[in-house]
Scaffold this active site. Structure first.
Site, mmCIF file in Angstrom:
data_model
loop_
_atom_site.group_PDB
_atom_site.id
_atom_site.type_symbol
_atom_site.label_atom_id
_atom_site.label_comp_id
_atom_site.label_asym_id
_atom_site.label_seq_id
_atom_site.Cartn_x
_atom_site.Cartn_y
_atom_site.Cartn_z
ATOM 1 N N TYR A 19 -18.823 5.239 11.746
ATOM 2 C CA TYR A 19 -18.109 4.146 11.089
ATOM 3 C C TYR A 19 -17.714 3.083 12.109
ATOM 4 C CZ TYR A 19 -14.774 1.700 8.096
ATOM 5 O OH TYR A 19 -14.104 0.739 7.379
ATOM 6 N N LYS A 68 -19.008 -0.938 12.400
ATOM 7 C CA LYS A 68 -18.147 -2.117 12.445
ATOM 8 C C LYS A 68 -18.419 -2.974 13.684
ATOM 9 C CE LYS A 68 -16.429 -1.594 8.454
ATOM 10 N NZ LYS A 68 -16.803 -2.536 7.384
ATOM 11 N N SER A 80 -13.725 -4.541 11.320
ATOM 12 C CA SER A 80 -12.542 -3.693 11.442
ATOM 13 C C SER A 80 -12.082 -3.638 12.883
ATOM 14 C CB SER A 80 -12.853 -2.276 10.955
ATOM 15 O OG SER A 80 -11.786 -1.390 11.236
ATOM 16 N N ASP A 103 -26.431 -3.313 -4.949
ATOM 17 C CA ASP A 103 -26.492 -1.998 -4.319
ATOM 18 C C ASP A 103 -27.108 -2.162 -2.938
ATOM 19 O OD1 ASP A 103 -26.772 0.601 -3.529
ATOM 20 O OD2 ASP A 103 -28.023 1.236 -5.216
ATOM 21 N N LEU A 106 -9.568 -3.290 -1.520
ATOM 22 C CA LEU A 106 -9.445 -4.563 -0.807
ATOM 23 C C LEU A 106 -10.232 -5.675 -1.484
ATOM 24 C CD1 LEU A 106 -9.653 -3.331 2.873
ATOM 25 C CD2 LEU A 106 -7.940 -4.937 2.017
#
Length: 342
Positions: A218, A222, A184, A94, A44
């Site tokens: 996850y 988000k 997301s 990083d 993406l």
């Protein structure tokens, strides 16, 4: 003031949207503008880089953990967009290291050029049943998707604000320097069990016993992305009207994430996932079009966030998370940079 309304987003609505949603990339001339894409060397992020190249951004900065991969991606831009005549620079970033994140931001702030667009795309999805901590002592997803992304946002807001005071390129008048935090639609499904834990929220998120599983982590990360966008939107650079901050959902796109899936789930994933090009249209929209501060962009339009985020418990959790973030940042030796932004 009208109370903000959230919404639920069912898995059925998610599938329907991926099968039938239609939206186009904005038509905008970015001549004279500089765009930064973190995690821009592939997937993406690279698709967003190509969108910015097609829109004639004068300078594109690709940042990721691997300078070698960044350099390969930078060369490939000119192959994939032969008409592009701008400059593609590369930087190491990083997010699993606070020291590296701070150095990255300090180098960008010292750069004499503009910084009009930041797409904070770099992030990770934890591997199944894996709890891994960074060298800074935080669960990797928590640090990369949450803490370090928030730190980068705070430290780079002054650079965006400084750019806002420069001459506006003719082809994109009215566009504000913008930071888009990549979130997301999975934030709608997070149960966020740690929100009910006593004591420190970040300690709870960093507790192996409260990890639950990789899918939930996850989703929680988000939610944190949405929180970050909403909290950064409260800072002076944004409330003054000079800079814009939002969060953006690219949708489920074809990527290496499917490598961790079983064959049946991977087949379903491939059947409904968008191309990276389509998902990255949302990045071009969120970073170049006027939105409300802290807005959540979905299908190239402003969309209500989850009911949890706007609930009293969600607001309390957001404020608690942000306060604990700032407490951590104060211990990193960047007080003067923080004071500029806060």
């Amino acid at each position: 003031m009208t109370e903000e309304q959230g919404q639920n987003y069912s898995p059925l609505a998610f599938i329907w949207g991926h099968l039938f949603a239609s939206f186009s990339a904005p038509d905008i001339d970015l001549t004279g503008r500089t765009a930064l894409v973190t995690g821009g060397n592939g997937g993406l992020g690279y698709a967003a880089v190509l969108h910015f190249a097609r829109c004639n951004a004068s300078r594109i900065i690709i940042a990721s953990r691997s300078l070698t991969r960044c350099q390969a991606a930078a060369q490939k831009v000119y192959e994939d967009v032969p008409s592009y005549r701008g400059v593609v620079d590369v930087m190491e970033l990083d997010l699993s290291s606070f020291a590296n994140t701070i150095k990255f931001c300090q180098d960008l702030n010292a750069d004499k050029g503009r910084l009009d667009i930041i797409v904070a795309n770099a992030g990770i999805q934890p591997k199944p049943e894996t709890f891994k901590q960074t060298g800074d002592g935080y669960e990797e997803t928590l640090q990369v998707n949450g803490l370090a992304t928030a730190l980068m946002g705070v430290l780079l807001l002054p650079k965006l604000e400084e750019t806002a005071g420069r001459e506006v390129p003719a082809g994109s008048k009215g566009m504000k320097p913008t930071l888009s935090i990549v979130a997301s639609e999975v934030h709608y499904w997070s149960k966020f069990p740690q929100a009910n834990a006593p004591g420190s929220l970040i300690d709870a998120l960093n507790d192996p016993a409260q990890f639950v599983d990789f899918n939930e982590r996850y989703q929680v990360s988000k939610v944190l992305s949405v929180f970050i966008g909403r909290e950064l939107a409260k800072l002076p650079a944004v409330t003054s009207g000079k800079v814009l901050v939002n969060s953006v959902n690219p949708g489920m796109c074809q990527s290496a994430i499917r490598d961790n899936m079983g064959p049946v789930i991977a087949w379903i994933f491939n059947a409904i996932a968008w191309s990276a090009e389509k998902g990255a249209r949302n990045f071009l929209y969120s970073s170049t079009q006027p939105t409300m501060p802290g807005a959540f962009i979905h299908h190239c339009r402003e969309t209500p966030v989850s009911t949890f985020v706007v609930s009293p418990k969600g607001r309390e959790t957001q404020e608690k998370y942000w306060k604990e973030c700032l407490d951590i940042f104060r211990k990193l030796g960047v007080d003067s940079e923080l004071d500029r932004a806060l």
